[in-house]
Design a protein around this motif. Structure first.
Motif, short mmCIF file in Angstrom:
data_model
loop_
_atom_site.label_atom_id
_atom_site.label_comp_id
_atom_site.label_asym_id
_atom_site.label_seq_id
_atom_site.Cartn_x
_atom_site.Cartn_y
_atom_site.Cartn_z
N ARG A 59 49.44 68.24 -7.37
CA ARG A 59 48.22 69.03 -7.24
C ARG A 59 47.91 69.46 -5.81
O ARG A 59 46.93 70.13 -5.55
CB ARG A 59 47.02 68.29 -7.86
N ALA A 63 48.90 67.72 2.65
CA ALA A 63 47.66 67.21 3.27
C ALA A 63 47.84 66.92 4.76
O ALA A 63 47.05 66.19 5.35
CB ALA A 63 47.17 65.97 2.53
N GLN A 65 49.57 65.52 8.33
CA GLN A 65 50.13 64.23 8.75
C GLN A 65 49.56 63.11 7.87
O GLN A 65 48.36 63.06 7.62
CB GLN A 65 49.77 63.97 10.22
N LEU A 67 48.00 59.94 7.49
CA LEU A 67 47.23 59.15 8.47
C LEU A 67 47.53 57.66 8.36
O LEU A 67 47.34 56.92 9.33
CB LEU A 67 45.74 59.44 8.30
N ARG A 70 49.78 56.27 11.01
CA ARG A 70 49.22 55.98 12.34
C ARG A 70 48.39 54.71 12.34
O ARG A 70 48.07 54.17 13.40
CB ARG A 70 48.33 57.16 12.81
N SER A 85 54.91 62.94 19.04
CA SER A 85 55.10 63.25 17.61
C SER A 85 55.27 64.76 17.45
O SER A 85 56.15 65.23 16.70
CB SER A 85 53.90 62.76 16.81
N ALA A 115 48.28 69.97 9.36
CA ALA A 115 49.62 70.53 9.56
C ALA A 115 50.15 71.21 8.30
O ALA A 115 51.09 72.01 8.38
CB ALA A 115 50.59 69.44 10.01
O1 T3D Z 1 49.75 62.33 13.92
C1 T3D Z 1 50.32 63.31 14.44
O2 T3D Z 1 51.56 63.36 14.55
C2 T3D Z 1 49.46 64.46 14.89
C3 T3D Z 1 49.53 65.55 13.92
C4 T3D Z 1 48.42 65.84 13.17
C5 T3D Z 1 48.48 66.93 12.18
C6 T3D Z 1 47.50 66.77 11.05
O3 T3D Z 1 47.86 67.20 9.98
S1 T3D Z 1 45.97 66.04 11.31
C7 T3D Z 1 45.19 66.15 9.74
C8 T3D Z 1 45.66 65.09 8.77
N1 T3D Z 1 45.14 65.33 7.43
C9 T3D Z 1 43.93 64.99 7.06
O4 T3D Z 1 43.11 64.54 7.80
C10 T3D Z 1 43.60 65.22 5.59
C11 T3D Z 1 43.11 63.91 4.96
N2 T3D Z 1 42.90 64.10 3.53
C12 T3D Z 1 41.77 64.60 3.03
O5 T3D Z 1 40.83 64.95 3.72
C13 T3D Z 1 41.70 64.71 1.54
O6 T3D Z 1 42.63 63.81 0.98
C14 T3D Z 1 42.00 66.13 1.03
C15 T3D Z 1 40.80 67.03 1.35
C16 T3D Z 1 43.27 66.70 1.61
C17 T3D Z 1 42.15 66.10 -0.51
O7 T3D Z 1 41.03 65.49 -1.09
P1 T3D Z 1 41.07 65.10 -2.64
O8 T3D Z 1 39.73 64.50 -2.96
O9 T3D Z 1 41.51 66.26 -3.43
O10 T3D Z 1 42.21 64.00 -2.78
P2 T3D Z 1 42.19 62.49 -2.25
O11 T3D Z 1 41.75 61.59 -3.36
O12 T3D Z 1 41.45 62.38 -0.97
O13 T3D Z 1 43.76 62.27 -1.95
C18 T3D Z 1 44.67 61.86 -2.95
C19 T3D Z 1 45.50 60.75 -2.35
O14 T3D Z 1 46.23 61.27 -1.24
C20 T3D Z 1 44.64 59.62 -1.81
O15 T3D Z 1 45.37 58.42 -1.97
P3 T3D Z 1 44.89 57.34 -3.07
O16 T3D Z 1 43.47 56.97 -2.76
O17 T3D Z 1 45.01 58.04 -4.39
O18 T3D Z 1 45.87 56.22 -2.90
C21 T3D Z 1 44.55 59.95 -0.34
O19 T3D Z 1 44.30 58.83 0.48
C22 T3D Z 1 45.95 60.50 -0.09
N3 T3D Z 1 45.96 61.37 1.10
C23 T3D Z 1 45.46 62.60 1.20
N4 T3D Z 1 45.66 63.08 2.43
C24 T3D Z 1 46.29 62.12 3.11
C25 T3D Z 1 46.48 61.01 2.26
N5 T3D Z 1 47.07 59.90 2.67
C26 T3D Z 1 47.49 59.86 3.96
N6 T3D Z 1 47.32 60.88 4.82
C27 T3D Z 1 46.75 62.02 4.44
N7 T3D Z 1 46.64 63.05 5.31
#
Ligand code: T3D
Length: 259
Positions: A59, A63, A65, A67, A70, A85, A115
């Motif tokens: 779906r 998403a 990096q 997190l 880290r 990185s 990213a």
């Molecule tokens: O570190 C470096 O090298 C620097 C580079 C940085 C580049 C970047 O990309 S920084 C930005 C990183 N991304 C985020 O901060 C996004 C974090 N995620 C979210 O805010 C939300 O998950 C979303 C808005 C993308 C989606 O929300 P939703 O409600 O549709 O889904 P969810 O329930 O939050 O996510 C589903 C699962 O995916 C969940 O795991 P779980 O609880 O079912 O076990 C969630 O934790 C996991 N997930 C989503 N995004 C990430 C992630 N796990 C790890 N990292 C993520 N970025």
């Protein structure tokens, strides 16, 4: 093709498909996945397709990096070196995708965050599912835009909108992305794969050389009108010798039998 765990790379004639495959984490990027992407790029560079489709399993599109990768260091109070990185993984990935001599279609099947937006922006044409979202997650976690987003997003939607999104960590829905010119077309989620394939097939029916030329001319902006005109002349000069052009002119303009 090579067996991968976190991505899939498939090939069907002139069309290749690169699928991010960590659906439980919305295809968030981890180091081994980035290594697999680098290997996939080795294969794509060695034998470029005419069209590359970039999409995500499940779906989400991507998403950004992961997190949790880290977390251990930060929880232990250790420094994280995000510059390293980027220079070691993200920057080469974005650079190499941008440099592929093929048309890239991103089929954004769900959320693209951080990213993940950078990956989508390497595409020449972005198609999206109606429920897709684009989330500038960088700001939410106290980072600035990376993965080429600071360069490519303003170009697509304008610098003011890109800056407001970066400052607020805001998200836009698929309809707004379409209205702002980030996305070429929206499709129902169930139709996205078929619509992407249809577009890919239409592209492979065209001239690969002309598509490479168009990409080069339009993506690498000339510094002046004169420079653009000179580059266009050089391109057309080469394309005028291709079998594709010559056959197309013969087919279109051959004298028709009198009626
Ligand atoms: O570190 C470096 O090298 C620097 C580079 C940085 C580049 C970047 O990309 S920084 C930005 C990183 N991304 C985020 O901060 C996004 C974090 N995620 C979210 O805010 C939300 O998950 C979303 C808005 C993308 C989606 O929300 P939703 O409600 O549709 O889904 P969810 O329930 O939050 O996510 C589903 C699962 O995916 C969940 O795991 P779980 O609880 O079912 O076990 C969630 O934790 C996991 N997930 C989503 N995004 C990430 C992630 N796990 C790890 N990292 C993520 N970025």
């Amino acid at each position: 093709m090579a067996p991968f765990e976190h991505i899939r790379l498939t090939r069907d004639g002139a069309i290749a498909r690169l699928i991010l495959n960590r659906p439980a984490r919305l295809n968030a990027l981890i180091r081994p996945m980035q290594a697999e992407l680098a290997t996939a790029l080795d294969l794509l560079e060695a034998e470029p397709p005419q069209v590359l489709i970039l999409t995500g399993e499940g779906r989400g599109f991507c998403a950004g990096q992961d997190l949790t990768e880290r977390y251990p260091q930060i929880a232990a109070g250790e420094a994280v070196h995000l510059g390293a990185s980027l220079t070691q993984t993200y920057n080469p990935l974005i650079r190499r995708l941008n440099a592929l001599p093929c048309v890239i279609i991103a089929a954004v099947n769900g959320v693209a965050a951080g990213a993940g937006i950078g990956l989508a922006l390497t595409a020449d044409i972005i198609l999206a599912a109606r429920q897709a979202r684009f989330l500038m997650a960088f700001g939410k976690v106290g980072l600035g835009p990376d993965a080429g987003v600071s360069w490519a997003l303003p170009e697509r939607i304008g610098s003011r909108r890109a800056l407001a999104l970066a400052l607020t960590g805001g998200r836009i829905d698929a309809q707004t992305a379409l209205d702002w010119g980030l996305v070429w077309a929206l499709h129902d989620a169930d139709d996205l794969a078929a619509a992407t394939q249809e577009l890919a097939l239409a592209l492979v029916a065209g001239s690969a050389q002309a598509q490479r030329a168009a990409k080069q001319l339009l993506r690498e902006k000339a510094p002046s009108l004169d420079a653009a005109l000179a580059r266009e002349s050089a391109c057309q000069d080469a394309l005028g010798h291709t079998d594709f052009y010559r056959a197309a002119v013969l087919a279109f303009a051959a004298p028709k039998p009198a009626r």
